[in-house]
Design a protein around this motif. Structure first.
Motif, PDB file in Angstrom:
ATOM      1  N   ALA A   1       9.223  88.309  45.933  1.00 44.69           N
ATOM      2  CA  ALA A   1       8.936  89.358  46.915  1.00 44.69           C
ATOM      3  C   ALA A   1       7.698  90.178  46.586  1.00 44.69           C
ATOM      4  N   VAL A   2       7.028  89.898  45.460  1.00 46.03           N
ATOM      5  CA  VAL A   2       5.862  90.696  45.058  1.00 46.03           C
ATOM      6  C   VAL A   2       4.786  90.745  46.146  1.00 46.03           C
ATOM      7  N   PRO A   3       4.392  89.615  46.769  1.00 46.95           N
ATOM      8  CA  PRO A   3       3.355  89.706  47.798  1.00 46.95           C
ATOM      9  C   PRO A   3       3.750  90.614  48.968  1.00 46.95           C
ATOM     10  N   LEU A   4       5.003  90.564  49.387  1.00 50.01           N
ATOM     11  CA  LEU A   4       5.468  91.425  50.468  1.00 50.01           C
ATOM     12  C   LEU A   4       5.460  92.885  50.025  1.00 50.01           C
ATOM     13  N   MET A   5       5.984  93.157  48.828  1.00 48.87           N
ATOM     14  CA  MET A   5       6.021  94.537  48.345  1.00 48.87           C
ATOM     15  C   MET A   5       4.620  95.105  48.173  1.00 48.87           C
ATOM     16  N   ALA A   6       3.648  94.247  47.858  1.00 52.06           N
ATOM     17  CA  ALA A   6       2.272  94.697  47.671  1.00 52.06           C
ATOM     18  C   ALA A   6       1.651  95.202  48.973  1.00 52.06           C
ATOM     19  N   GLU A   7       2.243  94.832  50.108  1.00 48.62           N
ATOM     20  CA  GLU A   7       1.726  95.266  51.412  1.00 48.62           C
ATOM     21  C   GLU A   7       2.409  96.526  51.928  1.00 48.62           C
ATOM     22  N   LEU A   8       3.477  96.966  51.270  1.00 47.02           N
ATOM     23  CA  LEU A   8       4.263  98.100  51.761  1.00 47.02           C
ATOM     24  C   LEU A   8       3.820  99.394  51.091  1.00 47.02           C
ATOM     25  N   PRO A   9       3.883 100.509  51.826  1.00 50.91           N
ATOM     26  CA  PRO A   9       3.464 101.782  51.239  1.00 50.91           C
ATOM     27  C   PRO A   9       4.442 102.322  50.204  1.00 50.91           C
ATOM     28  N   ARG A  10       5.706 101.948  50.331  1.00 49.84           N
ATOM     29  CA  ARG A  10       6.742 102.518  49.466  1.00 49.84           C
ATOM     30  C   ARG A  10       7.931 101.575  49.463  1.00 49.84           C
ATOM     31  N   VAL A  11       8.580 101.473  48.304  1.00 51.05           N
ATOM     32  CA  VAL A  11       9.775 100.635  48.174  1.00 51.05           C
ATOM     33  C   VAL A  11      10.857 101.456  47.483  1.00 51.05           C
ATOM     34  N   PHE A  12      12.042 101.429  48.053  1.00 54.50           N
ATOM     35  CA  PHE A  12      13.200 102.073  47.442  1.00 54.50           C
ATOM     36  C   PHE A  12      13.970 100.999  46.680  1.00 54.50           C
ATOM     37  N   TYR A  13      14.149 101.237  45.389  1.00 58.78           N
ATOM     38  CA  TYR A  13      14.866 100.293  44.536  1.00 58.78           C
ATOM     39  C   TYR A  13      16.275 100.825  44.331  1.00 58.78           C
ATOM     40  N   VAL A  14      17.260 100.086  44.831  1.00 62.73           N
ATOM     41  CA  VAL A  14      18.664 100.492  44.755  1.00 62.73           C
ATOM     42  C   VAL A  14      19.333  99.632  43.691  1.00 62.73           C
ATOM     43  N   ARG A  15      19.896 100.303  42.675  1.00 59.44           N
ATOM     44  CA  ARG A  15      20.502  99.558  41.576  1.00 59.44           C
ATOM     45  C   ARG A  15      21.793 100.231  41.130  1.00 59.44           C
ATOM     46  N   SER A  16      22.641  99.419  40.583  1.00 60.74           N
ATOM     47  CA  SER A  16      23.871  99.937  39.990  1.00 60.74           C
ATOM     48  C   SER A  16      23.514 100.632  38.682  1.00 60.74           C
ATOM     49  N   ARG A  17      24.087 101.789  38.447  1.00 59.35           N
ATOM     50  CA  ARG A  17      23.841 102.501  37.193  1.00 59.35           C
ATOM     51  C   ARG A  17      24.470 101.780  36.007  1.00 59.35           C
ATOM     52  N   ALA A  18      25.386 100.853  36.263  1.00 62.70           N
ATOM     53  CA  ALA A  18      26.051 100.128  35.180  1.00 62.70           C
ATOM     54  C   ALA A  18      25.215  98.977  34.629  1.00 62.70           C
ATOM     55  N   LEU A  19      24.111  98.657  35.278  1.00 64.27           N
ATOM     56  CA  LEU A  19      23.274  97.560  34.801  1.00 64.27           C
ATOM     57  C   LEU A  19      22.493  97.990  33.554  1.00 64.27           C
TER      58      LEU A  19
END
Length: 118
Positions: free
Chosen positions: A62-80
């Motif tokens: 997904a890096v090429p797609l994310m490189a075109e976006l102004p902002r990305v929200f990363y949602v992760r489990s705190r247990a990871l």
């Protein structure tokens, strides 16, 4: 505010730990919060493949797609553990994004990643 997502922003979900953290369920439970966001690893929604779960690419893919976006929200489990999110963090960095802020809930953290230098 950095916290208010806008259409055209992206969302990246970490690997789920159990059924409560599957990205497809987060989207179903909170459509107003994530419905207008670009789900950067979504290939085929579960509903379009007669499955409970979505078909997804990796964060590295997904890096090429994310490189075109102004902002990305990363949602992760705190247990990871850190090792479990290392690939996602590397992909966000590779897309030219930097972490701007983090919100932590009881089970989940949401990190806001923005374009470096902007």
């Amino acid at each position: 505010s950095e916290r208010n997502a806008a259409p055209g922003d992206g969302i990246l979900y970490s690997t789920p730990i159990d059924y409560r953290t599957w990205p497809s369920l987060i989207g179903l439970m909170h459509p107003d919060a994530v419905g207008d966001l670009v789900d950067v690893t979504l290939l085929v929604p579960g509903r379009d493949r007669a499955d409970l779960f979505d078909e997804r690419s990796t964060s590295a893919d997904a890096v090429p797609l994310m490189a075109e976006l102004p902002r990305v929200f990363y949602v992760r489990s705190r247990a990871l553990a850190d090792a479990d999110v290392a690939d996602d963090l590397a992909a966000l960095h590779d897309a030219g994004l930097v972490r701007a802020e983090t919100w932590e809930g009881r089970l989940t953290a949401v990190e806001t990643w923005v374009r470096a230098g902007g």
